[in-house]
Write a protein that holds these residues in place. Structure first.
Motif, PDB file in Angstrom:
ATOM      1  N   LEU A 148       0.965  -1.279   0.000  1.00  0.00           N
ATOM      2  CA  LEU A 148       0.068  -0.093   0.161  1.00  0.00           C
ATOM      3  C   LEU A 148       0.730   1.334  -0.057  1.00  0.00           C
ATOM      4  O   LEU A 148       2.046   1.418   0.698  1.00  0.00           O
ATOM      5  CB  LEU A 148      -1.026   0.080   1.327  1.00  0.00           C
ATOM      6  CG  LEU A 148      -1.836  -1.108   1.274  1.00  0.00           C
ATOM      7  CD1 LEU A 148      -2.770  -0.974   2.497  1.00  0.00           C
ATOM      8  CD2 LEU A 148      -2.665  -1.327  -0.026  1.00  0.00           C
ATOM      9  N   LYS A 149       0.382   2.205  -0.906  1.00  0.00           N
ATOM     10  CA  LYS A 149       1.053   3.541  -1.103  1.00  0.00           C
ATOM     11  C   LYS A 149       0.161   4.904  -0.848  1.00  0.00           C
ATOM     12  O   LYS A 149      -0.074   5.351  -1.828  1.00  0.00           O
ATOM     13  CB  LYS A 149       1.883   3.631  -2.354  1.00  0.00           C
ATOM     14  CG  LYS A 149       2.728   2.453  -2.390  1.00  0.00           C
ATOM     15  CD  LYS A 149       3.219   2.433  -4.012  1.00  0.00           C
ATOM     16  CE  LYS A 149       4.270   1.044  -4.327  1.00  0.00           C
ATOM     17  NZ  LYS A 149       4.573   0.900  -5.706  1.00  0.00           N
ATOM     18  N   PRO A 150      -0.394   5.148   0.337  1.00  0.00           N
ATOM     19  CA  PRO A 150      -1.227   5.981   0.681  1.00  0.00           C
ATOM     20  C   PRO A 150      -0.525   7.240   0.230  1.00  0.00           C
ATOM     21  O   PRO A 150       0.679   7.533   0.610  1.00  0.00           O
ATOM     22  CB  PRO A 150      -1.628   6.018   2.019  1.00  0.00           C
ATOM     23  CG  PRO A 150      -0.371   5.235   2.888  1.00  0.00           C
ATOM     24  CD  PRO A 150       0.070   4.381   1.614  1.00  0.00           C
ATOM     25  N   VAL A 151      -1.259   8.266  -0.436  1.00  0.00           N
ATOM     26  CA  VAL A 151      -0.618   9.438  -0.738  1.00  0.00           C
ATOM     27  C   VAL A 151      -1.863  10.387  -0.475  1.00  0.00           C
ATOM     28  O   VAL A 151      -2.749  10.697  -0.906  1.00  0.00           O
ATOM     29  CB  VAL A 151      -0.308   9.419  -2.219  1.00  0.00           C
ATOM     30  CG1 VAL A 151       0.050  11.096  -2.590  1.00  0.00           C
ATOM     31  CG2 VAL A 151       0.403   8.624  -2.798  1.00  0.00           C
ATOM     32  N   LEU A 152      -1.290  11.556   0.326  1.00  0.00           N
ATOM     33  CA  LEU A 152      -2.126  12.801   0.686  1.00  0.00           C
ATOM     34  C   LEU A 152      -1.999  13.901  -0.333  1.00  0.00           C
ATOM     35  O   LEU A 152      -0.900  14.337  -0.518  1.00  0.00           O
ATOM     36  CB  LEU A 152      -1.590  13.476   2.114  1.00  0.00           C
ATOM     37  CG  LEU A 152      -2.708  14.365   2.889  1.00  0.00           C
ATOM     38  CD1 LEU A 152      -3.823  13.680   2.953  1.00  0.00           C
ATOM     39  CD2 LEU A 152      -2.048  14.839   4.101  1.00  0.00           C
ATOM     40  N   ILE A 153      -3.114  14.062  -1.076  1.00  0.00           N
ATOM     41  CA  ILE A 153      -3.221  14.893  -2.253  1.00  0.00           C
ATOM     42  C   ILE A 153      -2.660  16.249  -2.131  1.00  0.00           C
ATOM     43  O   ILE A 153      -1.991  16.932  -2.842  1.00  0.00           O
ATOM     44  CB  ILE A 153      -4.379  14.716  -2.962  1.00  0.00           C
ATOM     45  CG1 ILE A 153      -4.649  13.430  -3.440  1.00  0.00           C
ATOM     46  CG2 ILE A 153      -4.453  15.798  -4.289  1.00  0.00           C
ATOM     47  CD1 ILE A 153      -3.569  12.669  -4.529  1.00  0.00           C
TER      48      ILE A 153
END
Length: 689
Positions: A148-153
């Motif tokens: 998983l690679k969560p990205v805070l836009i």
């Protein structure tokens, strides 16, 4: 059939169906199989998968074309009438897709409780049961979390690029106060299975990977989550090759394949409920303002519906064991082919005989050369391994590799490199001309001189697709025909953008770029002449797609002359049947069943002395004008009779066939008499042969 509120008007002065609308009509026919209650449950699920996969390809391949035409209109490169026509097609395409997707959802909703009646709990849109949560949480921490690679836009948006047809979650909420936050989390379906399957007692649970991630969002962020919505981006699949010389083609295609998933976004598909502000931010941040924005369901890439299985045979088709067509026990297959033509009808027949043909050629002492075309090859091809062995055994092996076979470029590049390393002569085609022919040639040498054995087919030399594509494979030792095959291979060694007719004279083969188009017109003209003389006149054509307008007009002319024309067209059909004064003697049917109908067959009655050809060529502009295709005659009387009987069964099919009417509707066949399911009847016929 198409919903009653949609009316499909033929375009271009009512003479042709639009190719894209026709294609969507074919995909509707696939959806009709999923709606068929008499089919086993998991087979209906499989047809939903096929429908979804087809639709994804439409957005990747055809939507960019419609968008490009729209741009040309804006720049005034198209006249007003043509621009309006394409605008109508784009709008109608969107309407058809929307209504088909609604039907898709209704079918899926009906299948879920039917699966539960068999203790199969497909958790589509349902809360995860507490009894399996410990297993799911363990799976999340040990298998899922690593990918998983969560990205805070708000912070990292410039470093994130949504890849083609990959799945993501858009998580909305608050982060450190009242400010709105948007987090994007990937759903790693390339690294992990789309479904997690587990059993508790007699119950089988099937869980989306999407839902496993949703259930553990609190692990990925400390934001106050307000909503979680799935989305995906579909990108243009065409390769921009330009005018590249042969020596640079492999490297150019390798580079373009690497960029394919970075292509222009053609569709942004999102789950209902995703806030408008979040949609606008995603489109802006990722440069997708020109993409078609489509509201879909909660789950995307439902082509994956065929990736889970249940251990209940009754939920699947009854198995049809492949028929083993064996060579004579007292000699080699190559010797048998030299004496008599052999034909395989896959997948009814096992593909083993094709593998044996190449394996024997690789070791036979009298074989000096092997020639073959490669279009779509199995990822672990036994055939290519036989060619490598042949080269190691001192045979001269020549392989014409088509690097531009859409979505198979990388696999073909891999095998081309392996073949070159083994000393095989690998020929690449010109950027403007695909080699779509399915042919192979074996040269043998003895005291009397050289002779040839050949393999000519309607489908790719691919042992995997041969399990579910219906095709025909001819093994032959007919020398005059095979000498033409040899000349064609020689010509392909020095291939340019076109092939000059004076370089290849064919009496037997029909070859695109040489004589295919001309000979087809002549064969139809002969039927027109016969009809004018009061003789029986009939044409039967089976294709995947029919688009090329010169041939369509010739069929219209034949119909007006009284020639009876029966067409079996699986996919695109631009010809309008049943129109008085234009095509009243033409019928068109589609057959969709457990196997994908793929063989191309042309039968011209010839006053009772049927001429029958098989081959690789559909009647599309690309096949006629931009490819090397090979169609070949069937001379053996027994084999010709067998093929005509198979086609006759398909023309009598009143179970899996639909008729295409002049409004492009899929109309169920309601003819009286016993039920005939052509694929089942063909299998029974070949078992007895």
């Amino acid at each position: 059939m198409l919903p009653k509120e949609i009316t499909i008007a033929p375009v271009n002065h009512q003479r042709y169906f639009d190719r894209d609308i026709s294609w969507l009509s074919f995909n509707e026919r696939v959806l009709m199989e999923a709606e068929r209650e008499s089919l086993p449950l998991m087979e209906r699920m499989n047809f939903l998968s096929i429908y979804s996969s087809n639709l994804d390809e439409f957005y990747r391949v055809r939507m960019p074309v419609l968008n490009a035409l729209h741009k040309l209109h804006k720049k005034k490169f198209l006249d007003k009438d043509l621009a309006e026509k394409h605008a109508d097609v784009a709008a109608l395409s969107s309407d058809m897709i929307a209504q088909q997707l609604n039907r898709f959802g209704l079918v899926l909703q009906r299948l879920i409780p039917e699966l539960e009646a068999h203790d199969v709990y497909f958790l589509y849109g349902k809360n995860l049961p507490q009894e399996i949560m410990p297993q799911i949480t363990h799976y999340f921490f040990t298998q899922v979390l690593a990918f998983l690679k969560p990205v805070l836009i708000q912070i990292n948006s410039l470093h994130f690029f949504p890849e083609n047809n990959q799945l993501y979650l858009a998580v909305t909420g608050r982060h450190h106060g009242p400010e709105e936050a948007l987090l994007v989390v990937n759903i790693p379906t390339e690294e992990l299975p789309r479904f997690y399957e587990t059993a508790v007692g007699k119950k089988q649970y099937v869980v989306f990977l999407d839902d496993i991630i949703k259930a553990h969002l609190h692990i990925l962020t400390n934001m106050q989550v307000e909503g979680c919505y799935s989305f995906k981006v579909t990108r243009d699949a065409d390769l921009a090759l330009g005018d590249i010389y042969e020596q640079d083609l492999a490297a150019a295609i390798e580079a373009q394949v690497a960029k394919r998933d970075l292509g222009l976004a053609t569709r942004f598909l999102y789950e209902p409920g995703l806030p408008e502000g979040a949609i606008e931010r995603l489109l802006e941040k990722f440069g997708m303002e020109k993409a078609v924005v489509v509201e879909g369901g909660a789950y995307h890439n439902l082509r994956d519906l065929n990736l889970f299985s249940v251990k209940l045979p009754d939920l699947y088709y009854t198995k049809w064991p492949q028929i083993q067509k064996t060579a004579a026990t007292d000699g080699l297959l190559l010797e048998q082919v030299a004496k008599q033509d052999i034909m395989l009808h896959t997948p009814y027949h096992s593909y083993d005989m094709v593998l044996r043909f190449f394996n024997e050629a690789a070791i036979a002492a009298d074989v000096t050369h092997i020639y073959i075309t490669m279009y779509r090859v199995a990822s672990s091809s036994r055939i290519v391994n036989a060619l490598i062995s042949a080269a190691h055994n001192g045979k001269k092996v020549t392989v014409v590799v088509e690097l531009k076979a859409r979505f198979d470029e990388a696999n073909n590049l891999k095998w081309a490199k392996r073949l070159k390393e083994a000393g095989v002569q690998v020929l690449y085609t010109h950027t403007a001309l695909k080699v779509h022919a399915k042919i192979a040639l074996v040269k043998r040498k003895n005291a009397a001189g050289s002779t040839y054995l050949g393999l000519l087919a309607t489908g790719n030399l691919n042992e995997v697709t041969a399990r579910f594509y219906t095709d025909h494979v001819l093994l032959t030792g007919q020398q005059e025909l095979l000498k033409e095959v040899k000349k064609l291979f020689s010509l392909m060694k020095n291939m340019g953008e076109t092939m000059q007719q004076n370089k290849l004279k064919c009496r037997h083969l029909l070859v695109a770029q040489v004589n295919l188009h001309e000979r087809l017109l002549e064969l139809i003209d002969r039927e027109i002449v016969n009809a004018g003389q009061g003789l029986p006149a009939r044409v039967i054509i089976k294709l995947n797609n029919l688009e090329e307008r010169v041939l369509i007009e010739k069929l219209y002319e034949a119909s007006a002359a009284g020639v009876q024309i029966q067409l079996i067209i699986r996919g695109i059909c631009c010809l309008i049947p049943g129109v008085v004064g234009m095509s009243e003697h033409i019928s068109v049917r589609r057959i969709v069943d457990r196997y994908l109908e793929h063989g191309r067959v042309y039968i011209f009655h010839n006053n009772g002395m049927d001429d029958l050809f098989l081959g690789s060529a559909d009647w599309m502009n690309r096949n006629i004008y931009k490819r090397i295709e090979v169609c070949f005659p069937v001379y053996d009387k027994h084999l010709k009779t067998e093929l005509i009987e198979m086609i006759a069964l398909q023309l009598k099919d009143n179970t899996q066939a639909v008729m295409i009417n002049e409004s492009l509707e899929n109309v169920l066949v309601t003819q009286k008499g016993p039920k005939i399911q052509s694929q089942s009847a063909i299998y029974s016929m070949l078992q007895k042969a």
